[in-house]
Design a protein around this motif. Structure first.
Motif, mmCIF file in Angstrom:
data_model
loop_
_atom_site.group_PDB
_atom_site.id
_atom_site.type_symbol
_atom_site.label_atom_id
_atom_site.label_comp_id
_atom_site.label_asym_id
_atom_site.label_seq_id
_atom_site.Cartn_x
_atom_site.Cartn_y
_atom_site.Cartn_z
ATOM 1 N N GLY A 56 -9.522 2.529 9.362
ATOM 2 C CA GLY A 56 -8.181 2.764 9.522
ATOM 3 C C GLY A 56 -7.935 3.187 11.000
ATOM 4 N N ASP A 67 -0.825 -4.303 4.189
ATOM 5 C CA ASP A 67 -1.253 -3.341 3.562
ATOM 6 C C ASP A 67 -0.754 -3.426 2.223
ATOM 7 O OD1 ASP A 67 -2.024 -2.521 6.189
ATOM 8 O OD2 ASP A 67 -0.730 -0.683 6.011
ATOM 9 N N LEU A 114 -6.149 -3.154 3.856
ATOM 10 C CA LEU A 114 -5.614 -2.618 5.179
ATOM 11 C C LEU A 114 -5.469 -3.698 6.237
ATOM 12 C CD1 LEU A 114 -4.628 0.152 6.251
ATOM 13 C CD2 LEU A 114 -6.883 0.458 7.070
ATOM 14 N N THR A 135 -7.799 -2.749 -2.605
ATOM 15 C CA THR A 135 -6.847 -2.164 -1.698
ATOM 16 C C THR A 135 -6.968 -2.607 -0.474
ATOM 17 O OG1 THR A 135 -6.889 0.042 -2.726
ATOM 18 C CG2 THR A 135 -6.004 -0.309 -0.506
ATOM 19 N N VAL A 171 -8.317 4.556 5.786
ATOM 20 C CA VAL A 171 -7.060 4.202 5.732
ATOM 21 C C VAL A 171 -6.423 4.673 7.059
ATOM 22 C CG1 VAL A 171 -7.009 4.103 3.345
ATOM 23 C CG2 VAL A 171 -6.060 5.948 4.391
ATOM 24 N N THR A 174 -2.676 3.370 1.585
ATOM 25 C CA THR A 174 -3.279 2.786 2.799
ATOM 26 C C THR A 174 -2.678 3.650 4.032
ATOM 27 O OG1 THR A 174 -1.403 1.395 2.675
ATOM 28 C CG2 THR A 174 -3.315 0.408 1.895
ATOM 29 N N GLY A 203 0.877 -1.379 0.020
ATOM 30 C CA GLY A 203 -0.026 0.007 0.057
ATOM 31 C C GLY A 203 0.892 1.141 0.016
ATOM 32 N N ALA A 248 -8.069 5.262 -0.493
ATOM 33 C CA ALA A 248 -8.214 3.920 -0.539
ATOM 34 C C ALA A 248 -8.405 3.511 -2.041
ATOM 35 C CB ALA A 248 -9.484 3.514 0.428
#
Length: 446
Positions: A439, A383, A423, A421, A122, A90, A58, A85
């Protein structure tokens, strides 16, 4: 991999050792191993196979103006982090100005964190601000976990965040150096700006003339001199003037603790293509000529410039007037930064490994998060961005996630479609569908 909860597999995984076919084992939100592509998947683990799409770490964007609280009609944590995102970012670090209050005291930081809590898709960290009158607040902000301090050497554009003169810069930098903090600097000299022609109006050439290269060059020279004298850690924000590159390279060779960033718009857009009245292209310092851009790319390749960040600086559409003198200066680029940079990088012969180094590994290192972020390696946060690098799309402002869908990239065809994406091992966006915000609010690691 016996304790893996999740295995991500691709024929192209970008690791610190290079790009290879691999299986990435994840447990409790952390990468536990990077194994051969055909490593057996443990019983009970979920397999996600991305085929030939690229699995990359990320991105870490250390220059974002979220503007929340206080100017939430311009942007906000919910919308900015959704845009991040969607673009494979990230982690972001929020700038201390354009919000009310600005992040210039520990109490104001507390307000900012309370507003961001529960809204971030994020991970989010925070910069503090260095003002003429807040030297006493710098150490408390550092102790409260900001990643460093932003200062302007010329007017910021908002009254609540005044710039530092050279004496004030010296005082703030001495205080920050006393606890080995980092000062990040908008480097344009106010005297050169004041002496430049100020015509106003819709002509981009007139605006470009009002923000000359020597304003950047002089301010950077002054910053380097201060950093050298104090052995301070300093970082030049959003470099646009290629004329400053020899000075920067010399300072680095001399051991000055200096890092430098540039932005996607300086690397992908040129002054020659900006239509008159098109203030969606306005930013400070400005987008310069194509020959200047070529030298910025050379400096990225040789390491004179360390990293690439968005300087996402949105506003409401009505502030983007046709008069370049009065229009708000800022480009919204969170969602498009990866494909924009990748499109131009591949044209110039660079690979995705280079893009990851500029936009993830080095940005994570800049803010001291490289023990958790910025690489696909055991012990790092899980990530990821999944990218189809050879697919193209045409930028449609209507599908952008930031609050005011003004963009300098409208209608451009870009390479690189972000498929999903992730996380900490959870898919947070895929094909335009978002999960609830998960996040975390980050603090600097002592």
């Amino acid at each position: 991999m016996s304790d893996a909860e999740l295995v991500l597999r691709s024929t192209r995984v970008i690791t610190p050792e290079g790009t290879r076919a691999a299986s990435v084992s994840v447990s409790a939100g952390t990468i536990t191993a990077v194994l051969p592509y055909d490593a057996p998947v443990p019983a009970g683990a979920r397999l996600e196979d991305f085929g030939d799409d690229v699995l990359l770490p990320g991105l870490v964007d250390t220059h974002v103006h979220v503007n929340d609280p206080g100017r939430t009609e311009w942007e906000g944590f919910w919308t900015a982090t959704r845009a991040a995102a969607a673009g494979g970012i990230t982690t972001l670090v929020d700038m201390p100005l354009n919000s009310l209050p600005p992040t210039t005291t520990a109490d104001n930081l507390r307000v900012k964190r309370e507003v961001a809590a529960g809204k971030a898709h994020v991970d989010v960290g925070f910069w503090g601000g260095a003002l003429p009158d807040n030297v006493k607040d710098l150490r408390p902000l550092h102790d409260a976990g900001v990643f460093g301090f932003k200062a302007f050497l010329s007017p910021s554009g908002v009254d609540e965040f005044p710039h530092l003169d050279q004496e004030q810069l010296a005082r703030s930098l001495a205080e920050i150096t006393s606890f080995d903090g980092l000062l990040i600097v908008h480097a344009e000299d106010p005297h050169h700006l004041a002496a430049a022609p100020q015509h106003g109006g819709p002509k981009y050439a007139d605006f470009l003339a009002s923000r000359p290269r020597d304003a950047e060059d002089t301010a950077i020279a002054q910053l380097i001199a201060q950093a050298k004298r104090l052995h301070a850690r300093v970082h030049v924000l959003h470099l646009s003037s290629s004329d400053a590159l020899p000075l920067i390279a010399e300072a680095k060779r001399d051991g000055v603790r200096l890092t430098v960033e540039t932005c996607p718009h300086y690397l992908t857009l040129t002054a020659e293509e900006v239509p008159d009245g098109a203030s969606e292209f306005k930013c400070c310092p400005p987008i310069r000529e194509s020959a200047n851009q070529d030298l910025l790319w050379q400096a990225l390749a040789d390491g004179t410039i360390d990293c690439v960040v968005t300087d996402h600086s949105p506003s409401t559409a009505d502030l983007k007037t046709a008069d370049f003198a009065t229009a708000w200066g800022g480009i919204s680029g969170l969602q498009l930064s990866l494909p924009a940079v990748w499109t131009e990088a591949r044209r110039r012969g660079h690979g995705l490994e280079d893009v990851v180094r500029w936009m993830s590994a080095r940005t994570a290192a800049l803010v001291g998060l490289d023990h958790r972020k910025g690489a696909i390696a055991a012990g790092r946060d899980a990530d990821f961005a999944v990218l189809a690098p050879d697919e193209t799309f045409t930028v449609d402002p209507a599908v952008l996630q930031h609050r005011n869908r003004v963009t300098a990239y409208a209608g451009k065809t870009l390479y690189g479609v972000v498929r999903s994406t992730w996380l900490r091992g959870e898919r947070i966006v895929a094909d335009g569908a978002f999960t609830a915000p998960e996040g975390r609010l980050l603090t600097r690691t002592p």
